[in-house]
Scaffold this motif. Structure first.
Motif, PDB file in Angstrom:
ATOM      1  N   GLN A 142       2.539  -6.959   5.885  1.00  0.00           N
ATOM      2  CA  GLN A 142       3.241  -6.340   4.757  1.00  0.00           C
ATOM      3  C   GLN A 142       4.654  -6.902   4.607  1.00  0.00           C
ATOM      4  OE1 GLN A 142       2.377  -4.276   2.313  1.00  0.00           O
ATOM      5  NE2 GLN A 142       0.271  -4.367   3.032  1.00  0.00           N
ATOM      6  N   ILE A 143       5.343  -7.081   5.721  1.00  0.00           N
ATOM      7  CA  ILE A 143       6.695  -7.650   5.659  1.00  0.00           C
ATOM      8  C   ILE A 143       6.639  -9.070   5.103  1.00  0.00           C
ATOM      9  CG2 ILE A 143       8.627  -8.468   7.077  1.00  0.00           C
ATOM     10  CD1 ILE A 143       8.152  -6.019   8.884  1.00  0.00           C
ATOM     11  N   ALA A 144       5.673  -9.855   5.586  1.00  0.00           N
ATOM     12  CA  ALA A 144       5.535 -11.228   5.101  1.00  0.00           C
ATOM     13  C   ALA A 144       5.158 -11.247   3.623  1.00  0.00           C
ATOM     14  CB  ALA A 144       4.493 -11.971   5.925  1.00  0.00           C
ATOM     15  N   SER A 145       4.331 -10.315   3.197  1.00  0.00           N
ATOM     16  CA  SER A 145       3.923 -10.253   1.795  1.00  0.00           C
ATOM     17  C   SER A 145       5.103  -9.891   0.901  1.00  0.00           C
ATOM     18  CB  SER A 145       2.803  -9.232   1.630  1.00  0.00           C
ATOM     19  OG  SER A 145       2.444  -9.106   0.276  1.00  0.00           O
ATOM     20  N   HIS A 146       5.886  -8.907   1.302  1.00  0.00           N
ATOM     21  CA  HIS A 146       7.034  -8.496   0.492  1.00  0.00           C
ATOM     22  C   HIS A 146       8.148  -9.538   0.495  1.00  0.00           C
ATOM     23  CE1 HIS A 146       5.821  -4.546  -0.829  1.00  0.00           C
ATOM     24  NE2 HIS A 146       5.356  -4.286   0.390  1.00  0.00           N
ATOM     25  N   SER A 147       8.228 -10.324   1.547  1.00  0.00           N
ATOM     26  CA  SER A 147       9.260 -11.362   1.620  1.00  0.00           C
ATOM     27  C   SER A 147       8.857 -12.620   0.868  1.00  0.00           C
ATOM     28  CB  SER A 147       9.539 -11.728   3.081  1.00  0.00           C
ATOM     29  OG  SER A 147      10.002 -10.602   3.783  1.00  0.00           O
ATOM     30  N   GLY A 148       7.605 -12.717   0.480  1.00  0.00           N
ATOM     31  CA  GLY A 148       7.155 -13.865  -0.289  1.00  0.00           C
ATOM     32  C   GLY A 148       6.539 -14.963   0.556  1.00  0.00           C
ATOM     33  N   TYR A 149       6.395 -14.746   1.854  1.00  0.00           N
ATOM     34  CA  TYR A 149       5.796 -15.766   2.712  1.00  0.00           C
ATOM     35  C   TYR A 149       4.283 -15.845   2.538  1.00  0.00           C
ATOM     36  CZ  TYR A 149      10.220 -16.071   5.214  1.00  0.00           C
ATOM     37  OH  TYR A 149      11.528 -16.249   5.536  1.00  0.00           O
ATOM     38  N   VAL A 150       3.669 -14.717   2.193  1.00  0.00           N
ATOM     39  CA  VAL A 150       2.216 -14.652   2.086  1.00  0.00           C
ATOM     40  C   VAL A 150       1.863 -14.104   0.710  1.00  0.00           C
ATOM     41  CG1 VAL A 150       0.123 -13.599   3.019  1.00  0.00           C
ATOM     42  CG2 VAL A 150       1.963 -14.239   4.558  1.00  0.00           C
ATOM     43  N   GLN A 151       0.931 -14.767   0.052  1.00  0.00           N
ATOM     44  CA  GLN A 151       0.407 -14.277  -1.212  1.00  0.00           C
ATOM     45  C   GLN A 151      -1.029 -13.819  -0.963  1.00  0.00           C
ATOM     46  OE1 GLN A 151       1.940 -14.003  -4.219  1.00  0.00           O
ATOM     47  NE2 GLN A 151       3.841 -14.681  -3.247  1.00  0.00           N
ATOM     48  N   VAL A 152      -1.309 -12.544  -1.228  1.00  0.00           N
ATOM     49  CA  VAL A 152      -2.635 -11.988  -0.982  1.00  0.00           C
ATOM     50  C   VAL A 152      -3.380 -11.893  -2.306  1.00  0.00           C
ATOM     51  CG1 VAL A 152      -3.920 -10.010  -0.105  1.00  0.00           C
ATOM     52  CG2 VAL A 152      -1.777 -10.672   0.985  1.00  0.00           C
ATOM     53  N   ASP A 153      -4.576 -12.450  -2.334  1.00  0.00           N
ATOM     54  CA  ASP A 153      -5.438 -12.358  -3.508  1.00  0.00           C
ATOM     55  C   ASP A 153      -6.278 -11.080  -3.350  1.00  0.00           C
ATOM     56  OD1 ASP A 153      -6.968 -12.733  -5.726  1.00  0.00           O
ATOM     57  OD2 ASP A 153      -7.980 -14.547  -4.998  1.00  0.00           O
ATOM     58  N   TRP A 154      -5.784  -9.967  -3.900  1.00  0.00           N
ATOM     59  CA  TRP A 154      -6.406  -8.666  -3.691  1.00  0.00           C
ATOM     60  C   TRP A 154      -7.782  -8.570  -4.330  1.00  0.00           C
ATOM     61  CZ3 TRP A 154      -4.835  -6.022   0.163  1.00  0.00           C
ATOM     62  CH2 TRP A 154      -3.509  -6.086   0.570  1.00  0.00           C
ATOM     63  N   LYS A 155      -8.020  -9.291  -5.417  1.00  0.00           N
ATOM     64  CA  LYS A 155      -9.351  -9.269  -6.035  1.00  0.00           C
ATOM     65  C   LYS A 155     -10.379  -9.914  -5.101  1.00  0.00           C
ATOM     66  CE  LYS A 155      -7.766  -9.115 -10.762  1.00  0.00           C
ATOM     67  NZ  LYS A 155      -7.765  -9.713 -12.083  1.00  0.00           N
ATOM     68  N   ARG A 156      -9.985 -10.986  -4.456  1.00  0.00           N
ATOM     69  CA  ARG A 156     -10.896 -11.639  -3.510  1.00  0.00           C
ATOM     70  C   ARG A 156     -11.138 -10.752  -2.287  1.00  0.00           C
ATOM     71  NH1 ARG A 156     -10.146 -17.594  -0.748  1.00  0.00           N
ATOM     72  NH2 ARG A 156     -12.114 -17.548   0.380  1.00  0.00           N
ATOM     73  N   VAL A 157     -10.093 -10.070  -1.824  1.00  0.00           N
ATOM     74  CA  VAL A 157     -10.239  -9.151  -0.690  1.00  0.00           C
ATOM     75  C   VAL A 157     -11.214  -8.038  -1.051  1.00  0.00           C
ATOM     76  CG1 VAL A 157      -9.036  -7.430   0.720  1.00  0.00           C
ATOM     77  CG2 VAL A 157      -7.974  -9.650   0.297  1.00  0.00           C
ATOM     78  N   GLU A 158     -11.074  -7.481  -2.259  1.00  0.00           N
ATOM     79  CA  GLU A 158     -11.968  -6.409  -2.696  1.00  0.00           C
ATOM     80  C   GLU A 158     -13.411  -6.896  -2.786  1.00  0.00           C
ATOM     81  OE1 GLU A 158     -12.454  -3.260  -6.420  1.00  0.00           O
ATOM     82  OE2 GLU A 158     -10.832  -4.723  -6.418  1.00  0.00           O
ATOM     83  N   LYS A 159     -13.601  -8.111  -3.304  1.00  0.00           N
ATOM     84  CA  LYS A 159     -14.945  -8.682  -3.416  1.00  0.00           C
ATOM     85  C   LYS A 159     -15.562  -8.878  -2.027  1.00  0.00           C
ATOM     86  CE  LYS A 159     -15.732 -13.020  -4.132  1.00  0.00           C
ATOM     87  NZ  LYS A 159     -15.741 -14.384  -4.666  1.00  0.00           N
ATOM     88  N   ASP A 160     -14.783  -9.383  -1.079  1.00  0.00           N
ATOM     89  CA  ASP A 160     -15.288  -9.596   0.282  1.00  0.00           C
ATOM     90  C   ASP A 160     -15.605  -8.274   0.988  1.00  0.00           C
ATOM     91  OD1 ASP A 160     -15.114 -12.317  -0.053  1.00  0.00           O
ATOM     92  OD2 ASP A 160     -13.208 -12.525   1.036  1.00  0.00           O
TER      93      ASP A 160
END
Length: 156
Positions: A88-106
């Protein structure tokens, strides 16, 4: 000094009355209380060790298992929670981009696979439950000591 006469058994009206002498110690050896509750299949541990020894053995092994379960559980919870926190820290800092649609599909795909596998594994689980129940019935004293020790191990 008066002489004492030996006591004699009182005479009965008829000699037809006969009573059976019941040896309670022998009866207790042959008819354990758990046999009435859990059937005639008392396990081999029941005949080798006293009840106190069985409870102590079960309690000590249960405490060790509970203590280890507690420590490993805390470690696992810390690792998983820390991983999510760092993600979460990495996501909010911009280091990690999470593709939430792909996560939901998986996740949905994994749910479908789990449902298919759960239907196939049901007979194996039933067999495991039956074997566990039979083991607990055969070793009820050790099992109860284990449960008590396990709960104490979790609490310590």
């Amino acid at each position: 000094m008066a002489a004492r006469r030996p006591r004699t058994a009182p005479e009965h009206e008829s000699d037809d009355d006969s009573y059976e002498v019941l040896d309670l110690t022998e009866y207790a050896r042959r008819h354990h209380w758990w046999n009435r509750l859990f059937g005639r299949n008392s396990g081999p541990i029941v005949e080798k060790y006293s009840v106190a020894t069985q409870i102590v053995m079960g309690g000590v092994t249960g405490w060790c298992a509970g203590f280890l379960f507690q420590k490993v559980g805390k470690l696992a919870a810390t690792a998983v929670g820390g991983g999510f926190l760092l993600l979460q820290i990495a996501s909010h800092s911009g280091y990690v981009q999470v593709d939430w649609k792909r996560v939901e599909k998986d996740v949905n795909k994994a749910k479908k696979q789990l449902k298919k596998r759960a239907n196939k594994a049901a007979p194996e689980i039933n067999t495991l439950i039956e074997e566990s129940t039979e083991f607990i019935k055969q070793n009820i004293v050790v099992s109860s000591g284990f449960v008590g020790g396990f709960l104490l191990g979790l609490a310590s």
